[in-house]
Design a protein around this motif. Structure first.
Motif, short mmCIF file in Angstrom:
data_model
loop_
_atom_site.label_atom_id
_atom_site.label_comp_id
_atom_site.label_asym_id
_atom_site.label_seq_id
_atom_site.Cartn_x
_atom_site.Cartn_y
_atom_site.Cartn_z
N PRO A 77 0.83 -1.20 0.00
CA PRO A 77 0.00 0.00 0.00
C PRO A 77 0.88 1.26 0.00
O PRO A 77 1.77 1.40 0.84
N VAL A 78 0.62 2.14 -0.95
CA VAL A 78 1.39 3.38 -1.06
C VAL A 78 0.47 4.56 -0.81
O VAL A 78 -0.55 4.73 -1.50
N LEU A 94 -3.65 7.50 -8.28
CA LEU A 94 -4.51 6.43 -7.79
C LEU A 94 -4.72 5.38 -8.87
O LEU A 94 -4.71 4.17 -8.59
N ALA A 95 -4.90 5.83 -10.10
CA ALA A 95 -5.07 4.89 -11.20
C ALA A 95 -3.79 4.08 -11.44
O ALA A 95 -3.84 2.94 -11.91
N ALA A 96 -2.64 4.69 -11.11
CA ALA A 96 -1.35 4.01 -11.29
C ALA A 96 -1.06 3.02 -10.18
O ALA A 96 -0.06 2.29 -10.26
N GLY A 97 -1.90 2.98 -9.15
CA GLY A 97 -1.72 1.97 -8.11
C GLY A 97 -1.60 2.48 -6.69
O GLY A 97 -1.53 1.67 -5.75
N ALA A 98 -1.54 3.80 -6.49
CA ALA A 98 -1.49 4.32 -5.13
C ALA A 98 -2.78 3.95 -4.40
O ALA A 98 -3.87 3.94 -4.98
N ALA A 99 -2.66 3.62 -3.11
CA ALA A 99 -3.83 3.22 -2.34
C ALA A 99 -4.47 4.39 -1.61
O ALA A 99 -5.57 4.26 -1.07
N GLY A 100 -3.79 5.54 -1.58
CA GLY A 100 -4.35 6.70 -0.91
C GLY A 100 -3.60 7.96 -1.30
O GLY A 100 -2.47 7.90 -1.80
N TYR A 101 -4.25 9.10 -1.07
CA TYR A 101 -3.66 10.39 -1.41
C TYR A 101 -4.12 11.41 -0.36
O TYR A 101 -5.31 11.57 -0.13
N VAL A 102 -3.14 12.07 0.26
CA VAL A 102 -3.44 13.07 1.29
C VAL A 102 -2.63 14.33 1.01
O VAL A 102 -1.42 14.26 0.77
N HIS A 103 -3.29 15.46 1.04
CA HIS A 103 -2.61 16.74 0.89
C HIS A 103 -1.89 17.09 2.19
O HIS A 103 -2.40 16.82 3.29
N LYS A 104 -0.71 17.68 2.09
CA LYS A 104 0.09 17.97 3.28
C LYS A 104 -0.55 19.01 4.19
O LYS A 104 -0.15 19.16 5.34
N ALA A 105 -1.53 19.72 3.68
CA ALA A 105 -2.21 20.71 4.52
C ALA A 105 -3.27 20.07 5.43
O ALA A 105 -3.81 20.74 6.31
N ARG A 106 -3.54 18.80 5.23
CA ARG A 106 -4.54 18.12 6.07
C ARG A 106 -4.01 17.96 7.50
O ARG A 106 -2.80 17.90 7.73
N PRO A 107 -4.88 17.84 8.48
CA PRO A 107 -4.46 17.65 9.88
C PRO A 107 -3.67 16.35 10.05
O PRO A 107 -3.89 15.38 9.32
N PRO A 108 -2.75 16.31 11.02
CA PRO A 108 -1.97 15.10 11.26
C PRO A 108 -2.82 13.85 11.47
O PRO A 108 -2.43 12.76 11.05
N ALA A 109 -3.96 14.01 12.10
CA ALA A 109 -4.83 12.86 12.35
C ALA A 109 -5.28 12.18 11.06
O ALA A 109 -5.52 10.96 11.03
#
Length: 212
Positions: A77-78, A94-109
């Motif tokens: 899982p990437v 995501l189409a290339a195989g990543a299992a998730g994507y999070v922007h760095k501005a999102r909260p640590p949680a």
């Protein structure tokens, strides 16, 4: 214990992530690097539960690392952790195989939650990105970005970061003539007449450097 490898080019952020995850009690960072080629080498011999991957690594960009790592560990899982907007570029990863994507501005949680979900075999996308997925499905082939090849998208991203053609060639290990061909095809596909217009298109598509 969830074994996480961090691939992040900023040392301060990398250390911050390490400390953040150490405080969870169920996640341990087993290694880190800022070098894309190093990630690929280590993925061939080490075993991780989740790879947290930035896109702006040295020597090999994150999109290329994603493909190379999944070639040797297809079930790994990437989680992409990036300053690029959660939009068209995220959908391609995501189409290339990543299992998730999070922007760095999102909260640590959010990062912690995403890692746990991926370790359990799930996927992680934000509600906003889920909306974009639905929009893309409804749009069909109308999105010019979606019609680009992976290599063309890499070239466009570097154009958006202000890289000259010679710098793009060096970064991707291509001949200057090959980059010129990619730029020509990009202009045709995206309706740009000049390199400057191509830069503006990349910026509008969220493929430029993150804004502060």
């Amino acid at each position: 214990m969830i074994r996480v490898f961090l691939a992040e080019d900023h040392a301060i952020l990398r250390e911050g992530l390490r400390r953040l995850l150490a405080d969870t009690g169920d996640i341990v960072v087993v290694g880190d690097t800022d070098d894309g080629e190093d990630v690929v080498r280590r993925a061939a011999s080490e075993r991780w539960d989740v790879l947290v991957l930035d896109l702006g690594l040295t020597n090999l960009d994150g999109a290329a690392v994603l493909r190379a790592v999944l070639a040797v560990q297809p079930r790994l899982p990437v989680l992409i952790l990036s300053m690029h907007p959660e939009d068209g570029y995220a959908l391609r990863l995501l189409a290339a195989g990543a299992a998730g994507y999070v922007h760095k501005a999102r909260p640590p949680a959010v990062v912690i939650d995403a890692i746990r979900r991926l370790a359990r075999g799930g996927r992680y996308i934000t509600p906003e990105l889920a909306d974009r997925l639905l929009e893309q499905q409804g749009a069909g082939d109308d999105d010019p970005i979606a019609a680009l090849t992976d290599r063309q998208l890499e070239v466009l991203r570097l154009v958006g970061h202000g890289r000259a053609p010679s710098e793009i060639a060096a970064a991707l290990g291509l001949r200057a003539s090959t980059v010129s061909t990619h730029l020509h095809h990009l202009k045709q596909r995206l309706g740009a007449r000049t390199l400057g217009e191509l830069v503006q298109y990349a910026l509008r598509a969220g493929l430029g450097p993150p804004s502060n």
